[in-house]
Design a protein around this motif. Structure first.
Motif, PDB file in Angstrom:
ATOM      1  N   ASN A 319       0.805  -1.229   0.000  1.00  0.00           N
ATOM      2  CA  ASN A 319       0.000   0.000   0.000  1.00  0.00           C
ATOM      3  C   ASN A 319       0.839   1.281   0.000  1.00  0.00           C
ATOM      4  N   ASN A 321       2.365   2.711  -2.857  1.00  0.00           N
ATOM      5  CA  ASN A 321       1.969   3.477  -4.039  1.00  0.00           C
ATOM      6  C   ASN A 321       0.576   3.115  -4.520  1.00  0.00           C
ATOM      7  N   ILE A 322       0.265   1.830  -4.411  1.00  0.00           N
ATOM      8  CA  ILE A 322      -0.996   1.316  -4.945  1.00  0.00           C
ATOM      9  C   ILE A 322      -1.687   0.533  -3.838  1.00  0.00           C
ATOM     10  N   ARG A 323      -2.962   0.803  -3.671  1.00  0.00           N
ATOM     11  CA  ARG A 323      -3.739   0.053  -2.694  1.00  0.00           C
ATOM     12  C   ARG A 323      -3.998  -1.348  -3.213  1.00  0.00           C
TER      13      ARG A 323
ATOM     14  N   ARG B  13      -2.881  14.685  -4.154  1.00  0.00           N
ATOM     15  CA  ARG B  13      -3.703  13.826  -3.307  1.00  0.00           C
ATOM     16  C   ARG B  13      -4.577  14.686  -2.428  1.00  0.00           C
ATOM     17  N   MET B  73      -2.770   6.619   4.341  1.00  0.00           N
ATOM     18  CA  MET B  73      -1.740   5.838   3.655  1.00  0.00           C
ATOM     19  C   MET B  73      -0.347   6.197   4.178  1.00  0.00           C
ATOM     20  N   GLN B  76       0.206   4.765   7.675  1.00  0.00           N
ATOM     21  CA  GLN B  76       0.512   3.342   7.594  1.00  0.00           C
ATOM     22  C   GLN B  76       1.973   3.132   7.169  1.00  0.00           C
ATOM     23  N   GLN B  77       2.409   3.939   6.194  1.00  0.00           N
ATOM     24  CA  GLN B  77       3.806   3.873   5.758  1.00  0.00           C
ATOM     25  C   GLN B  77       4.753   4.166   6.913  1.00  0.00           C
TER      26      GLN B  77
END
Lengths: 591, 180
Positions: A319, A321-323, B13, B73, B76-77
């Protein structure tokens, strides 16, 4: 003290380093001496188990170690001095980090009491290399050295492989302490990479695969890093499922290019069929790849209608770059084995006949088409000839970075893993020549060819001297177009054909240069002479600089223009000025 | 939107940012804090607050509490990137567990006389702040609480002669009998 003097594990730090190398099965290292590593060089001098290859620049040592590692699956080892020795290693360390290459770098450091004093050839090596290594250590006590060295090898080679650095001050090299052979407790308790995949996720993956109508397998360098078992299992999975397979630049060779399910490489310069298959698929199985921006193109239009399964040993790749829908964390080989087992037991071969018919239509577009000429050598033709003439031979290919690299990936068919060494993530010009040296050291009797460009090869040209010294018969196959071709291509496409500083002015005479180094120089300008010259290159058992003069303005297609999706590729037959300008809408008009 | 001429796809984004508190258990060894901070600066993550101290001296474990903001996101990263560092034992997202207590300590210096001085003292009392230093024209208050409470207290002190503030940053722990 007296009872300790007979203890064979009592030794100097410098001796411990050589001993640890031997204990980890290291037979060859690449390095360059200097003040802060002299005690280690003194130990190397007095033994014969570890062969030291003297490079001409520390960057060369790093890339040679990378080539060695990538072609063998074993860690590559580099030894450099403090200060400039260490800073010159930054590029190869970063390169190895990006491409997950196991590399152990040992650097000398000024004596501990001088650290922080701006001493001669001092730099904050662990500070500088912290973001470009998987982990690094500064060893201040000789009694910690054995533990750290063993941990370094363990960290470099397990989990997602990567580069590590051990910085050893000169007084620690001189000091005497106790050595111990590798043991489990040498490793941080906090470091335990996950190998086995979650069983529930594996079941979910199998049920997706079994129900797929338009599947694709997208594999990457992780499969190769995982080892021969993973390659075998990947091939078996393709066979059992009948699915089409494509691969990243780093993953070439895991599935043979001659295999019937092979779509070619995907991504920015991948084939039309590979990218269209990715775009239109309903189930994608990504194995050991990381959805890099050169692969995905426009992220929000990347394979919009697919369920995505992602196998990766590094949770941070999931996750990013791409889900994805079904992440499975663990070792590719291990997980592929489990998937196969469940698939064979519970699923039957999905019917993907209509999908293959669709793929055949895309394939028929012949996206790698180029127009041969009788007057001038086309770079694609040069690579194809090289491939044909080395087919079936025990060949390893390295590359530099640029157009020649992409043509090599497109036109050289790799049948086995570990045969293709290229700088993918970092894109390091100058990687290929020293990498070829590393490969040749590991495989003295094999044919090792660096497919190079005229600009890249000059970045580490000095290593020709290393090749000559150690009688390493590497072949430097230069696609010489007098340009930094990829830079020029982007300038043509995006910057109004203003070719700012991308022309290779004042190129050396590569034939004379080869001879000056004590190697062999060959030059070919006519398509008719190409085959004979390549044969000659192969038969020569010395280092060769092969100056292959190619069409100067040829560009690399097909191509996904930046900001576009997989299904908006620019194919070679469309790549006239007008279409190109349109495809690069937002870019400057082309002249 | 027209893309500028670039080798990279420039994406906008629009996911909303979230604030998360992370508890990170690390081996207390030289350079470990630099690794964590370097990760944040190197990858462009935010640090709103960072607290670190050795918590188990025998096993040389330190606990780092980081308050950070980012899209889901990115959060999470951050957790994954922290977790893969060699000296990191464990990363717990205290915000995600929804069962954590967060506290911060601040020392607040206020200078003033007459009405202002009385008012400062009265507010301090209401906020359960303690006086840990006093002169005839100043106080230093010690206040503990979550970030909002401390912010509020500081805002109230401002018109009353706020001189300076020293804050520890957030420390967090989970509710209930279980450990991390």
């Amino acid at each position: 003290m007296s009872d300790k003097s007979h203890d064979p594990n009592q030794m100097t730090g410098a001796a411990m380093i050589v001993r640890a190398l031997i204990d980890h099965g290291v037979t060859d290292i690449f390095g360059y001496p200097g003040g802060a590593v002299l005690p280690i060089y003194d130990e190397i001098f007095q033994q014969s188990e570890v062969q030291h290859i003297l490079v001409r620049h520390e960057q060369g040592a790093g890339h040679a170690a990378e080539g060695y590692a990538r072609s063998t699956g074993k860690p590559g080892v580099a030894l450099v001095t403090s200060g400039p020795g260490a800073t010159n290693m930054v590029t190869p360390l970063t390169d190895a980090l990006m491409d997950s290459i196991p590399l152990v770098c040992i650097s000398g450091q000024v004596p501990t009491h001088l650290i922080g004093n701006d001493a001669f050839q001092e730099c904050d090596t662990v500070g500088i290399t912290r973001p470009c290594t998987k982990h690094n250590w500064l060893v201040r006590d000789v009694n910690d050295l054995a533990k750290v060295l063993h941990e370094a090898f363990y960290v470099a080679t397990t989990g997602r492989p990567g580069p590590v650095l051990v910085d050893v001050p000169k007084d620690v090299q001189f000091a005497t302490g106790t050595y111990h052979p590798p043991r489990k407790s040498d490793v941080h308790r906090s470091y335990a990479p996950r190998v086995k995949g979650d069983a529930t996720q594996i079941r979910k993956a199998v049920s997706l695969l079994a129900g797929a109508k338009r599947p694709v397998i997208y594999s990457g360098g992780g499969v190769i890093n995982s080892g021969p078992e993973a390659t075998k299992l990947l091939r078996e999975l393709v066979e059992v499922t009948g699915f089409p397979i494509t691969s990243t630049l780093m993953g070439l060779g895991a599935y043979p290019a001659s295999g019937k399910n092979w779509l070619g490489m995907l991504g920015m310069h991948g084939t039309y069929e590979a990218n269209m298959t990715m775009h239109d698929c309903d189930v994608m199985l990504c194995v050991g790849a990381r959805f890099d921006d050169r692969i995905t193109g426009r992220v929000d239009a990347f394979s919009p209608n697919s369920k995505k399964i992602h196998i990766d040993i590094d949770p941070s790749s999931i996750n990013k770059n791409i889900r994805v829908d079904v992440p499975i964390i663990g070792d590719c080989g291990n997980i592929l084995g489990d998937i196969l087992q469940v698939f064979k037991a519970e699923a039957k071969k999905p019917d993907v006949k209509t999908w293959w018919q669709q793929i055949a239509q895309w394939r028929a577009r012949n996206s790698l088409y180029y127009k041969k000429s009788n007057d001038v050598i086309l770079p694609q033709h040069a690579i194809q000839s090289l491939f044909e003439l080395t087919r079936g031979k025990d060949t390893y290919i390295t590359t530099e970075v640029g157009q020649h690299q992409m043509w090599a990936a497109q036109f050289y068919g790799f049948e086995e893993p570990h045969r293709w060494m290229t700088s993918g993530g970092l894109g390091t010009m100058g990687y290929g020549l020293p990498a070829a040296i590393g490969v040749q050291v590991a495989h003295p009797d094999s044919l090792v060819i660096d497919i190079a460009g005229d600009a890249s090869v000059q970045m580490t040209m000095q290593e020709m001297s290393t090749a000559v010294q150690y009688e390493l018969p590497i072949k430097i196959f230069i696609l010489n177009n007098h340009y930094m071709g990829m830079v020029r291509q982007w300038q043509q496409l995006l910057h109004g054909n203003r070719l700012s500083h991308s022309y290779s002015e004042a190129l050396p005479d590569f034939v004379k240069l080869a001879e000056a180094y004590g190697g062999v120089g060959l030059q070919v300008t006519k398509p008719g002479d190409l085959e004979g010259a390549i044969k000659e290159m192969i038969s020569v058992k010395r280092p060769v600089l092969f100056d292959c003069r190619v069409a100067a303005l040829e560009n690399c297609f097909p191509m996904i223009p930046s900001g576009k999706a997989h299904n908006e590729m620019l194919l070679p037959e469309q790549a006239n000025d007008e279409a190109t300008a349109k495809a690069f809408a937002g870019g400057k008009a082309l002249v | 939107m027209n893309q500028p001429a670039s080798a990279y796809f420039i994406e906008e984004r629009h996911d909303p940012n979230e604030t998360h508190t992370l508890a990170v258990l690390v081996q207390n060894e030289p350079g470990v804090l630099a690794r964590v901070i370097g990760l944040f600066s190197g990858r462009g993550y935010n640090i709103e607050s960072l607290t670190v101290s050795e918590t188990e001296s025998q096993t040389h474990l330190s606990r780092i509490t980081i308050v950070t903001t980012g899209t889901p996101m990115v959060i999470q990263q951050i957790k994954h990137q922290l977790d893969r560092m060699i000296p990191v034992y464990q990363v717990v997202d205290m915000t995600q567990t929804k069962r954590s207590i967060e506290r911060e300590l601040a020392m607040v210096k206020v200078r003033g006389q007459g009405e202002h001085r009385v008012e400062a003292l009265r507010l301090a009392d209401a906020f359960r702040a303690r006086v840990i230093d006093a002169t005839t024209e100043s106080f230093v208050f010690e206040i503990t609480g979550n970030t909002d409470k401390i912010n509020q207290f500081i805002d109230l002190m401002r018109p009353l002669g706020l001189v300076e503030v020293s804050r520890t940053g957030v420390a967090a722990i989970g509710r209930g009998p279980e450990g991390m």
